[in-house]
Write a protein that holds these residues in place. Sequence first.
Motif, PDB file in Angstrom:
ATOM      1  N   LEU A  15       0.855  -1.248   0.061  1.00  0.00           N
ATOM      2  CA  LEU A  15      -0.081   0.072  -0.097  1.00  0.00           C
ATOM      3  C   LEU A  15       0.832   1.197   0.007  1.00  0.00           C
ATOM      4  N   THR A  16       0.495   2.382  -0.714  1.00  0.00           N
ATOM      5  CA  THR A  16       1.121   3.608  -0.759  1.00  0.00           C
ATOM      6  C   THR A  16       0.469   4.563   0.104  1.00  0.00           C
ATOM      7  N   ARG A  29      -3.752   3.851  -0.649  1.00  0.00           N
ATOM      8  CA  ARG A  29      -4.137   3.531  -2.013  1.00  0.00           C
ATOM      9  C   ARG A  29      -3.342   2.128  -2.636  1.00  0.00           C
ATOM     10  N   PRO A  30      -3.655   1.415  -3.263  1.00  0.00           N
ATOM     11  CA  PRO A  30      -2.701   0.194  -3.989  1.00  0.00           C
ATOM     12  C   PRO A  30      -1.620   0.963  -4.437  1.00  0.00           C
ATOM     13  N   PHE A  31      -0.401   0.196  -4.397  1.00  0.00           N
ATOM     14  CA  PHE A  31       0.883   0.669  -4.720  1.00  0.00           C
ATOM     15  C   PHE A  31       0.793   0.575  -6.313  1.00  0.00           C
ATOM     16  N   LYS A  32       1.395   1.616  -7.172  1.00  0.00           N
ATOM     17  CA  LYS A  32       1.550   1.562  -8.615  1.00  0.00           C
ATOM     18  C   LYS A  32       2.934   1.642  -8.821  1.00  0.00           C
ATOM     19  N   ASP A  33       3.217   1.076 -10.223  1.00  0.00           N
ATOM     20  CA  ASP A  33       4.606   1.184 -10.537  1.00  0.00           C
ATOM     21  C   ASP A  33       4.992   2.567 -10.594  1.00  0.00           C
ATOM     22  N   GLY A  34       6.311   2.932 -10.154  1.00  0.00           N
ATOM     23  CA  GLY A  34       6.848   4.193 -10.171  1.00  0.00           C
ATOM     24  C   GLY A  34       6.689   4.934  -8.788  1.00  0.00           C
ATOM     25  N   ASP A  35       5.975   4.533  -8.134  1.00  0.00           N
ATOM     26  CA  ASP A  35       5.676   5.096  -6.640  1.00  0.00           C
ATOM     27  C   ASP A  35       6.991   4.959  -5.968  1.00  0.00           C
ATOM     28  N   ILE A  37       8.992   7.156  -2.316  1.00  0.00           N
ATOM     29  CA  ILE A  37       8.896   8.072  -1.053  1.00  0.00           C
ATOM     30  C   ILE A  37       9.321   9.351  -1.543  1.00  0.00           C
ATOM     31  N   PHE A  38       8.644  10.353  -1.228  1.00  0.00           N
ATOM     32  CA  PHE A  38       8.722  11.730  -1.201  1.00  0.00           C
ATOM     33  C   PHE A  38       8.323  12.080  -2.611  1.00  0.00           C
ATOM     34  N   ILE A  56       4.411   9.377   1.494  1.00  0.00           N
ATOM     35  CA  ILE A  56       5.312   9.198   2.741  1.00  0.00           C
ATOM     36  C   ILE A  56       5.623   7.767   3.327  1.00  0.00           C
ATOM     37  N   GLY A  57       4.932   6.834   2.592  1.00  0.00           N
ATOM     38  CA  GLY A  57       5.545   5.449   2.940  1.00  0.00           C
ATOM     39  C   GLY A  57       4.733   4.369   2.158  1.00  0.00           C
TER      40      GLY A  57
END
Length: 72
Positions: A15-16, A29-35, A37-38, A56-57
């Motif tokens: 999770l992002t 939200r669910p993690f997406k490619d390219g996510d 931190i910051f 932030i995480g």
Amino acid sequence: MFQSKQKFGEVPKPLTYLQCLNCNTVNSRPFKDGDHIFKEVEEKCPKCGSTKMLIIGIYVREEKAKTRKPSL
């Protein structure tokens, strides 16, 4: 050669966590490619409607172990 009878569960979905740069609300939200931190992303804040959010995480939820009743 060796066959393992151990079965592995599904790979947990990360999770992002995002923070609004306007009102500081934290959202996930669910993690997406390219996510990463910051990173600033253009997503709508559910509270104030601003479109600037900061990642932030990135975490994976830990599954609670099933507890077994003690046998007598």
